[in-house]
Design a protein around this motif. Structure first.
Motif, PDB file in Angstrom:
ATOM      1  N   UNK A 124       0.804  -1.210   0.000  1.00 10.44           N
ATOM      2  CA  UNK A 124       0.000   0.000   0.000  1.00 10.44           C
ATOM      3  C   UNK A 124       0.840   1.263   0.000  1.00 10.44           C
ATOM      4  N   UNK A 125       1.857   1.310   0.828  1.00  9.03           N
ATOM      5  CA  UNK A 125       2.694   2.504   0.906  1.00  9.03           C
ATOM      6  C   UNK A 125       3.491   2.719  -0.375  1.00  9.03           C
ATOM      7  N   UNK A 126       4.044   1.651  -0.919  1.00 10.42           N
ATOM      8  CA  UNK A 126       4.859   1.787  -2.131  1.00 10.42           C
ATOM      9  C   UNK A 126       4.011   2.178  -3.342  1.00 10.42           C
ATOM     10  N   UNK A 169       2.165   5.661  -7.530  1.00  9.92           N
ATOM     11  CA  UNK A 169       1.017   5.914  -8.403  1.00  9.92           C
ATOM     12  C   UNK A 169      -0.127   6.612  -7.678  1.00  9.92           C
ATOM     13  N   UNK A 170      -0.544   6.068  -6.548  1.00  8.45           N
ATOM     14  CA  UNK A 170      -1.809   6.428  -5.937  1.00  8.45           C
ATOM     15  C   UNK A 170      -1.974   7.878  -5.562  1.00  8.45           C
ATOM     16  N   UNK A 171      -0.949   8.464  -4.951  1.00  6.34           N
ATOM     17  CA  UNK A 171      -1.093   9.839  -4.460  1.00  6.34           C
ATOM     18  C   UNK A 171      -1.365  10.810  -5.595  1.00  6.34           C
ATOM     19  N   UNK A 172      -0.629  10.680  -6.678  1.00  7.07           N
ATOM     20  CA  UNK A 172      -0.824  11.585  -7.802  1.00  7.07           C
ATOM     21  C   UNK A 172      -2.090  11.262  -8.588  1.00  7.07           C
ATOM     22  N   UNK A 173      -2.583  10.041  -8.463  1.00  2.48           N
ATOM     23  CA  UNK A 173      -3.858   9.691  -9.077  1.00  2.48           C
ATOM     24  C   UNK A 173      -5.020  10.274  -8.283  1.00  2.48           C
ATOM     25  N   UNK A 174      -4.822  10.427  -6.989  1.00  2.00           N
ATOM     26  CA  UNK A 174      -5.874  10.897  -6.087  1.00  2.00           C
ATOM     27  C   UNK A 174      -5.891  12.422  -5.956  1.00  2.00           C
ATOM     28  N   UNK A 175      -4.728  13.051  -6.040  1.00  3.48           N
ATOM     29  CA  UNK A 175      -4.630  14.501  -5.864  1.00  3.48           C
ATOM     30  C   UNK A 175      -3.891  15.117  -7.045  1.00  3.48           C
ATOM     31  N   UNK A 176      -4.105  16.380  -7.358  1.00  4.88           N
ATOM     32  CA  UNK A 176      -5.008  17.298  -6.654  1.00  4.88           C
ATOM     33  C   UNK A 176      -6.455  17.248  -7.125  1.00  4.88           C
ATOM     34  N   UNK A 200     -10.504  11.560 -12.207  1.00  2.00           N
ATOM     35  CA  UNK A 200      -9.305  11.117 -11.491  1.00  2.00           C
ATOM     36  C   UNK A 200      -8.411  12.300 -11.203  1.00  2.00           C
ATOM     37  N   UNK A 201      -7.436  12.062 -10.354  1.00  3.23           N
ATOM     38  CA  UNK A 201      -6.484  13.103 -10.019  1.00  3.23           C
ATOM     39  C   UNK A 201      -5.560  13.431 -11.177  1.00  3.23           C
ATOM     40  N   UNK A 202      -4.662  14.367 -10.922  1.00  4.13           N
ATOM     41  CA  UNK A 202      -3.797  14.886 -11.979  1.00  4.13           C
ATOM     42  C   UNK A 202      -2.562  13.999 -12.126  1.00  4.13           C
ATOM     43  N   UNK A 203      -2.778  12.744 -12.590  1.00  2.70           N
ATOM     44  CA  UNK A 203      -1.699  11.765 -12.656  1.00  2.70           C
ATOM     45  C   UNK A 203      -0.612  12.196 -13.641  1.00  2.70           C
ATOM     46  N   UNK A 204      -0.970  12.979 -14.652  1.00  2.00           N
ATOM     47  CA  UNK A 204       0.004  13.421 -15.645  1.00  2.00           C
ATOM     48  C   UNK A 204       0.413  14.879 -15.440  1.00  2.00           C
ATOM     49  N   UNK A 205       0.134  15.389 -14.246  1.00  2.00           N
ATOM     50  CA  UNK A 205       0.361  16.811 -14.012  1.00  2.00           C
ATOM     51  C   UNK A 205       1.800  17.194 -13.766  1.00  2.00           C
ATOM     52  N   UNK A 206       2.687  16.240 -13.719  1.00  2.00           N
ATOM     53  CA  UNK A 206       4.086  16.570 -13.592  1.00  2.00           C
ATOM     54  C   UNK A 206       4.560  16.781 -12.177  1.00  2.00           C
ATOM     55  N   UNK A 207       3.701  16.552 -11.192  1.00  2.00           N
ATOM     56  CA  UNK A 207       4.130  16.689  -9.798  1.00  2.00           C
ATOM     57  C   UNK A 207       4.022  15.343  -9.116  1.00  2.00           C
ATOM     58  N   UNK A 208       5.068  14.898  -8.501  1.00  2.00           N
ATOM     59  CA  UNK A 208       5.095  13.577  -7.891  1.00  2.00           C
ATOM     60  C   UNK A 208       5.835  13.624  -6.576  1.00  2.00           C
ATOM     61  N   UNK A 209       5.402  12.822  -5.584  1.00  5.72           N
ATOM     62  CA  UNK A 209       6.170  12.742  -4.343  1.00  5.72           C
ATOM     63  C   UNK A 209       7.628  12.383  -4.582  1.00  5.72           C
ATOM     64  N   UNK A 210       7.917  11.698  -5.674  1.00  2.65           N
ATOM     65  CA  UNK A 210       9.295  11.300  -5.941  1.00  2.65           C
ATOM     66  C   UNK A 210      10.181  12.492  -6.282  1.00  2.65           C
ATOM     67  N   UNK A 244      -2.075  10.047   4.271  1.00  3.07           N
ATOM     68  CA  UNK A 244      -3.006   9.475   3.308  1.00  3.07           C
ATOM     69  C   UNK A 244      -2.591   8.073   2.871  1.00  3.07           C
ATOM     70  N   UNK A 245      -1.285   7.813   2.838  1.00  2.30           N
ATOM     71  CA  UNK A 245      -0.806   6.482   2.477  1.00  2.30           C
ATOM     72  C   UNK A 245      -1.264   5.413   3.443  1.00  2.30           C
TER      73      UNK A 245
END
Length: 424
Positions: A52-54, A59-66, A72-82, A116-117
């Motif tokens: 779940x955390x990995x 994937x999940x955080x950027x799919x969910x937010x913003x 769906x979230x802004x998965x292709x928005x160019x912002x990632x926790x990484x 959230x993770x």
């Protein structure tokens, strides 16, 4: 700066509380299964948190937010926790946290992600107990990976990612539907496809009870979950606001207590016995029920919500077990699915905010529940066709601990490969 420090620290402490909930789930599920399947259920709980955390990080955080997109979230928005550094983390929090209220940020992006993770991993854990004692390990882990990485973030974005349900006015404070009902509907789909444990339902219509091996362990799990819920709900205030956090602690406690009391009386009327398992699930049902509206109901309303959730538990468990012949060893579909629905609808009845609508709450429950059920059914169905999801009859009889893990949870010190001291 001092307020920011306190707010951020409280969310991190609440994150630790939610982490402890995974130990609670592990203990509860282990106690409710047979001795021969304890290692398997503990293994799944360890892996679900790790997966779940990995997946939420990748994937999940950027799919969910913003949640700028409609679905769906802004998965292709160019912002990632990484990509975060300390500055990006702080800037992202400033944009996301309490933006509508115009308040200062309450936490960093790092804190938002890890809090959230923990929620994301919790959603998959709900399914683990429902499918216990007969599912193959690898297909289950594949299911959990896909569900947490994709399905949970999509429905989560509809509300918590400022998606279409949020725009409609749907309210789910800490996840009665977004987390619990979503997991409960996924569990329902899984047990339909998986089938009951061997010997549970006889050909002549009789139902065989398959008791768990350790009620003390299950009870420890319930208390750990109740403890962790103070972080689950209390952290969802998203700040250390004294009145807000205190109110949530009170409503959470009252609903849990009322759920246990109501389940006690209801189960006694139904079964003429003092059923500990029903009381434990009643407490959990009360906690699930209050989660959607813990910050917008009074103490008296919280008690009513918990009482109704506690009444629901025995009725729902019996309905799934005896009427529908659906085998759920831990009652996850009732605790998380049915009580999650009730708690979310209760916001439309008891909320002190007049903008909250019962109809809107119903739409939200129906949308998230339907998506989660269909998605889980599709994923599990594909795995059933390709890999198979159920262990063979011999392994089920012998136990998954030996069949899947080649080890035992307990030993008497005389056999099963235990090291023995010998003279000479």
């Amino acid at each position: 700066m001092e307020a920011f420090f306190i707010n951020n620290l409280w969310i991190l402490v609440a994150t630790c509380f939610v982490f402890i909930m995974h130990l609670g789930f592990a203990c509860l599920e282990a106690g409710f299964v047979q001795k021969k399947n304890v290692v398997n259920i503990l293994f799944k709980n360890c892996m679900i948190l790790s997966i779940g955390l990995l997946t939420y990080y990748l994937v999940g955080y950027n799919l969910m937010y913003p949640g700028d997109g409609w679905l769906i979230g802004d998965i292709l928005g160019g912002f990632s926790p990484m990509d975060w550094d300390a500055g990006a983390s702080a800037d992202y929090a400033a944009q996301q946290v309490q933006a509508d209220a115009g308040d200062a940020m309450a936490m960093t992006g790092y804190t938002d992600f890890i809090f959230q993770g923990m929620f994301a991993a919790t959603c998959a854990t709900i399914v683990s107990g429902a499918v216990a004692e007969r599912i193959k390990l690898v297909p289950f882990l594949l299911f959990a990976t896909i569900f947490v990485a994709i399905c949970y973030p999509i429905t989560g974005s509809w509300k918590w990612g400022a998606g279409w349900l949020d725009a409609m006015g749907f309210y789910d404070f800490a996840g009665s539907t977004v987390v619990h009902a979503a997991g409960g509907f996924a569990a329902l789909a899984a047990i339909i496809l998986l089938g009951a444990r061997k010997g549970k339902y006889k050909s002549d219509g009789r139902i065989t009870a398959i008791p768990g091996h350790s009620m003390p362990l299950a009870t420890i799990g319930v208390f750990l979950l109740w403890f962790g819920w103070y972080g689950f709900n209390g952290g969802s205030v998203l700040s250390a606001d004294p009145n807000g956090v205190s109110l949530v602690f009170v409503t959470t406690s009252l609903a849990a207590a009322a759920g246990g009391i109501a389940a006690f009386f209801t189960a006694y009327i139904m079964f003429k016995s003092y059923d500990l398992s029903m009381v434990m699930n009643g407490i959990l049902g009360g906690l699930v029920g209050i989660t959607a509206g813990a910050d917008v109901v009074t103490g008296s309303s919280a008690i009513i919500i918990g009482l109704i959730a506690g009444i629901i538990i025995p009725l729902s468990i019996v309905f799934f077990d005896r009427t529908l012949k659906l085998d759920d060893p831990v009652g996850a579909t009732s605790v998380h699915g049915v009580c999650g629905i009730w708690g979310t609808l209760a916001v439309g009845i008891f909320s002190t905010n007049p903008e909250h609508s019962f109809v809107t709450q119903l739409i939200g429950v129906a949308a998230i529940g339907a998506f989660s059920f269909v998605a889980a059914f599709g994923i599990m169905g594909a795995l059933k066709v390709t890999l198979g999801i159920r262990v063979d009859e011999e392994e089920e009889i012998k136990g998954l601990d030996v069949g899947e893990h080649d080890m035992h949870a307990y030993t008497d010190g005389k056999k099963d490969g235990v090291f023995q001291l010998t003279e000479g």
